[in-house]
Write a protein that holds these residues in place. Sequence first.
Motif, mmCIF file in Angstrom:
data_model
loop_
_atom_site.group_PDB
_atom_site.id
_atom_site.type_symbol
_atom_site.label_atom_id
_atom_site.label_comp_id
_atom_site.label_asym_id
_atom_site.label_seq_id
_atom_site.Cartn_x
_atom_site.Cartn_y
_atom_site.Cartn_z
ATOM 1 N N ARG A 96 42.541 -6.789 47.682
ATOM 2 C CA ARG A 96 42.926 -5.544 48.341
ATOM 3 C C ARG A 96 44.248 -5.063 47.760
ATOM 4 N N ALA A 97 44.314 -3.762 47.469
ATOM 5 C CA ALA A 97 45.542 -3.155 46.945
ATOM 6 C C ALA A 97 46.468 -2.804 48.109
ATOM 7 N N THR A 98 47.743 -3.161 47.969
ATOM 8 C CA THR A 98 48.773 -2.804 48.946
ATOM 9 C C THR A 98 49.989 -2.324 48.169
ATOM 10 N N PRO A 99 50.939 -1.662 48.818
ATOM 11 C CA PRO A 99 52.164 -1.265 48.118
ATOM 12 C C PRO A 99 52.929 -2.465 47.536
ATOM 13 N N ALA A 100 52.735 -3.659 48.111
ATOM 14 C CA ALA A 100 53.411 -4.862 47.621
ATOM 15 C C ALA A 100 52.677 -5.528 46.463
ATOM 16 N N GLY A 113 43.686 -0.188 26.167
ATOM 17 C CA GLY A 113 44.303 1.118 26.164
ATOM 18 C C GLY A 113 43.701 2.098 27.163
ATOM 19 N N VAL A 114 42.814 1.621 28.027
ATOM 20 C CA VAL A 114 42.138 2.473 29.006
ATOM 21 C C VAL A 114 42.604 2.084 30.406
ATOM 22 N N ILE A 115 42.851 3.092 31.244
ATOM 23 C CA ILE A 115 43.132 2.881 32.660
ATOM 24 C C ILE A 115 41.991 3.492 33.447
ATOM 25 N N VAL A 116 41.341 2.674 34.277
ATOM 26 C CA VAL A 116 40.239 3.152 35.103
ATOM 27 C C VAL A 116 40.657 3.031 36.558
ATOM 28 N N ARG A 117 40.800 4.160 37.216
ATOM 29 C CA ARG A 117 41.104 4.178 38.652
ATOM 30 C C ARG A 117 39.786 4.013 39.401
ATOM 31 N N LEU A 118 39.673 2.932 40.159
ATOM 32 C CA LEU A 118 38.422 2.631 40.848
ATOM 33 C C LEU A 118 38.230 3.451 42.112
ATOM 34 N N GLY A 119 39.303 4.018 42.648
ATOM 35 C CA GLY A 119 39.191 4.868 43.823
ATOM 36 C C GLY A 119 38.868 4.124 45.104
ATOM 37 N N VAL A 120 39.110 2.830 45.124
ATOM 38 C CA VAL A 120 38.892 2.013 46.323
ATOM 39 C C VAL A 120 40.122 1.150 46.557
ATOM 40 N N GLU A 121 40.362 0.830 47.813
ATOM 41 C CA GLU A 121 41.490 -0.028 48.164
ATOM 42 C C GLU A 121 41.130 -1.508 48.038
ATOM 43 N N MET A 156 52.079 7.087 50.269
ATOM 44 C CA MET A 156 51.374 6.942 49.006
ATOM 45 C C MET A 156 50.097 6.149 49.229
ATOM 46 N N THR A 157 48.988 6.644 48.745
ATOM 47 C CA THR A 157 47.726 5.937 48.796
ATOM 48 C C THR A 157 47.676 4.951 47.643
ATOM 49 N N VAL A 158 47.289 3.723 47.941
ATOM 50 C CA VAL A 158 47.202 2.684 46.922
ATOM 51 C C VAL A 158 45.738 2.331 46.723
ATOM 52 N N SER A 159 45.323 2.219 45.477
ATOM 53 C CA SER A 159 43.954 1.826 45.170
ATOM 54 C C SER A 159 43.972 0.827 44.021
ATOM 55 N N LEU A 160 42.802 0.432 43.592
ATOM 56 C CA LEU A 160 42.677 -0.539 42.507
ATOM 57 C C LEU A 160 42.434 0.163 41.181
ATOM 58 N N CYS A 161 43.023 -0.397 40.135
ATOM 59 C CA CYS A 161 42.829 0.102 38.771
ATOM 60 C C CYS A 161 42.502 -1.059 37.851
ATOM 61 N N LEU A 162 41.710 -0.779 36.827
ATOM 62 C CA LEU A 162 41.464 -1.715 35.739
ATOM 63 C C LEU A 162 42.187 -1.191 34.510
ATOM 64 N N LEU A 163 42.822 -2.084 33.757
ATOM 65 C CA LEU A 163 43.497 -1.717 32.521
ATOM 66 C C LEU A 163 42.986 -2.633 31.417
ATOM 67 N N ALA A 164 42.534 -2.038 30.316
ATOM 68 C CA ALA A 164 42.033 -2.851 29.204
ATOM 69 C C ALA A 164 41.851 -1.977 27.977
ATOM 70 N N GLU A 201 44.981 -4.143 38.901
ATOM 71 C CA GLU A 201 46.288 -3.859 39.491
ATOM 72 C C GLU A 201 46.156 -2.844 40.607
ATOM 73 N N ALA A 202 47.177 -2.801 41.443
ATOM 74 C CA ALA A 202 47.291 -1.750 42.454
ATOM 75 C C ALA A 202 47.945 -0.551 41.779
#
Length: 133
Positions: free
Chosen positions: A39-43, A11-19, A1-9, A120-121
């Motif tokens: 840095r986003a990790t599975p943990a 009611g919106v989720i924005v996938r940043l597409g970067v680790e 699974m690829t993990v990246s960073l997301c912003l949540l605010a 969040e990751a």
Amino acid sequence: MTVSLCLLAGGVIVRLGVEAATLAWSHSVEKILWEEDWRATPAGLVLDQARVRGSGAGMEPPPDARLSNDVWSWRPTLAPLPQVVMRRSGATADWRICARGACRVVGDLVPRDADPVLLEACGDAHPPRSGRR
């Protein structure tokens, strides 16, 4: 699974597409720039480095910080976190998030009045942990 960073605010989720990305903000009292490399990790989210361009008002760098070119930097020793909570009081400039050599104001990505904003990751096929939005 690829993990990246997301912003949540708001009611919106924005996938940043970067680790990895840098969060930057100015201290509300000292008006000094603070930066953290996440840095986003599975943990969860790992804080790789922190930097501050001065000290005072609760911003003292830790004993292991090094001063170079007027910037204090150090490697915090935190366990991975499920999220970073960014509060937006309106008393200071908005948070900035920097990745791939470019910075954006968080308010350009999520509703400007949303508070808090969560970093969040998240996985490609799975929502962030706070995916209830």
